[in-house]
Design an enzyme around this catalytic site. Structure first.
Site, short mmCIF file in Angstrom:
data_model
loop_
_atom_site.label_atom_id
_atom_site.label_comp_id
_atom_site.label_asym_id
_atom_site.label_seq_id
_atom_site.Cartn_x
_atom_site.Cartn_y
_atom_site.Cartn_z
N VAL A 19 0.84 -1.20 0.00
CA VAL A 19 0.00 0.00 0.00
C VAL A 19 0.87 1.25 0.00
O VAL A 19 0.65 2.19 0.76
CB VAL A 19 -0.99 0.00 1.18
CG1 VAL A 19 -2.08 -1.02 0.96
CG2 VAL A 19 -0.28 -0.26 2.52
N LYS A 126 6.86 -6.58 -12.87
CA LYS A 126 7.46 -7.10 -14.11
C LYS A 126 8.26 -8.38 -13.86
O LYS A 126 8.36 -9.24 -14.74
CB LYS A 126 8.39 -6.05 -14.72
CG LYS A 126 7.71 -4.82 -15.26
CD LYS A 126 8.68 -3.91 -15.96
CE LYS A 126 9.63 -3.23 -15.00
NZ LYS A 126 8.97 -2.26 -14.11
N VAL A 155 3.79 -3.53 -18.50
CA VAL A 155 4.44 -2.85 -19.62
C VAL A 155 3.64 -1.59 -19.93
O VAL A 155 2.48 -1.66 -20.33
CB VAL A 155 4.49 -3.74 -20.89
CG1 VAL A 155 5.22 -3.00 -22.01
CG2 VAL A 155 5.16 -5.06 -20.59
N GLU A 217 15.69 5.76 -11.22
CA GLU A 217 15.76 5.06 -9.95
C GLU A 217 16.75 5.79 -9.04
O GLU A 217 17.55 6.60 -9.52
CB GLU A 217 16.22 3.62 -10.16
CG GLU A 217 15.26 2.76 -10.97
CD GLU A 217 13.97 2.48 -10.24
OE1 GLU A 217 13.96 2.52 -8.98
OE2 GLU A 217 12.95 2.23 -10.91
N ASP A 228 15.42 -3.09 -17.36
CA ASP A 228 13.99 -2.78 -17.33
C ASP A 228 13.38 -2.99 -18.72
O ASP A 228 12.30 -3.56 -18.85
CB ASP A 228 13.78 -1.34 -16.86
CG ASP A 228 12.31 -0.94 -16.89
OD1 ASP A 228 11.54 -1.45 -16.06
OD2 ASP A 228 11.94 -0.11 -17.75
N LYS A 232 10.52 -5.94 -20.10
CA LYS A 232 9.30 -5.64 -20.84
C LYS A 232 9.28 -6.37 -22.19
O LYS A 232 8.22 -6.86 -22.62
CB LYS A 232 9.16 -4.13 -21.02
CG LYS A 232 8.93 -3.40 -19.70
CD LYS A 232 9.06 -1.89 -19.82
CE LYS A 232 8.87 -1.22 -18.47
NZ LYS A 232 9.10 0.23 -18.51
#
Length: 372
Positions: A19, A126, A155, A217, A228, A232
């Protein structure tokens, strides 16, 4: 993947694991939308609330005040108990979904258990869909009572990328090639670094600017290594056909990926040190920019799935200044082009913001709404 329909009059019981920014936004959208959702278990890494369960006296709270309730009434977080609660709901003839907004591989490893208990899973993680092929096959092969796992937000966040590819494949179109700027960070960096004109800000300067603006990041190496984008590419490749699935047995590690981290800096352990040393390596990529500008082109870090030739690559490429990757992109937008048998010679293009809590939560909600 297909989604079993649920009567509009039958509540969908949802446990929210994680959360943070995305999880909070998912809950906000669940409360705001006019669908019969039942919030079962807001859960963070330390505490949770169960509104139904195996206990004789389940906790009750006002969903709109869930944060106060979690702080005041929350019990120690227990994923096994959440799993048992959701499984019991399924046994009682109800519908239950686990929404995992974390990047936890430990939680992801439990998905088959949820699915085999008839509990649906929805996640923007992912890592779940881009890891080792054996786990992926086990994941998509799990599921009692038509339980499914949805990853539409993995994605492009809320962009209709996964759903568009699924529709193309399931309606019999032949995917020939997918080209994309998948990384919001790489998009921002190269939209500002390479405009098709000679000169401009240094590469390290643009990376520093992107970091300052929250577009990277905490450690920019995690963006510049290309992983990354490779993840994807893996997710989409595995959706196309069995041959593309077999092409990446080790998931994103099987993707031919160009890292933009100078070899001399690959052993650096922290982002601050990396940023301090990066300016010493600006020359090489500046030379590539000048060569592209002379040709009337720009540099873009792209992901390419070439189905006809059986290759999947994440790398720096040159595109003419008239190409959509040069003219249409702004900020940290994502763009993806689907070259198919039907969409030829002009590809189907999807473009927009591919990151952020609101649009990622929208992608999660899109998966949840398919159950109605």
């Amino acid at each position: 993947m297909s989604y079993p329909a649920i009567s509009r009059h039958k509540a969908l019981h949802v446990a929210i694991v994680g959360v943070g920014l995305v999880g909070k936004e998912v809950i906000r959208q669940i409360i705001a939308i006019r669908r019969p959702f039942a919030l079962v278990a807001p859960w963070n890494s330390r505490r949770m609330i169960l509104t139904s369960g195996l206990e004789s006296s389940p906790q009750c709270f006002n969903p709109s005040r869930w944060e106060d309730a979690l702080a005041a009434l929350g019990t120690p977080a227990d994923l096994t108990l959440v799993q048992n609660v959701l499984a019991q709901l399924v046994k009682d003839g109800k519908r239950a979904v686990l929404v995992d907004n974390t990047a936890s591989e430990e939680i992801a490893s439990t998905y088959p258990q949820f699915l085999n208990a008839g509990v649906h899973v929805v996640t923007p993680n992912k890592k779940v869909f881009s890891g080792e092929g054996d786990y992926y096959l086990r994941l998509i092969g799990s599921g009692a009572d038509d339980a499914t796992v949805g990853g539409g937000a993995t994605v492009g966040a809320g962009l209709p990328i996964v759903s568009t590819l699924r529709d193309l494949v399931e309606t019999g179109d032949k995917i020939r090639k997918i080209e994309s700027v998948f990384s919001g960070t790489m998009s921002y960096i190269f939209n500002n670094f390479s405009t098709g004109e000679s000169g401009g800000m240094s590469f390290s300067g643009v990376v520093a600017q992107a970091k300052q603006n929250g577009c990277t990041e905490p450690n920019p190496m995690d963006d510049l290594n290309g992983a990354d984008v490779a993840r994807k590419l893996t997710i989409l490749s595995r959706m196309i056909n069995p041959s593309m699935l077999a092409l990446l047995p080790h998931g994103y590690k099987s993707v031919e990926t160009q890292s933009l981290i100078p070899p001399e800096l690959e052993s650096v352990n922290d982002g601050d040190t990396f940023m301090q040393r990066l300016p010493a390596f600006d020359t090489n990529i500046a030379t590539l920019r000048e060569e592209a500008a002379v040709e009337g082109s720009v540099l873009r870090y792209v992901g390419i799935i070439d189905v006809e030739n059986g290759t999947v690559k994440a790398r720096l490429e040159k595109y003419p200044k008239t190409h959509a990757f040069a003219t249409s992109l702004g900020g940290s937008d994502n763009i993806i082009t689907f070259h198919t048998e039907r969409y030829s010679p002009r590809p189907l293009i999807v473009q927009g913001a591919g990151a952020g809590a609101a649009v990622t939560a929208m992608g999660v909600m899109s998966d949840l709404l398919k159950f109605f």
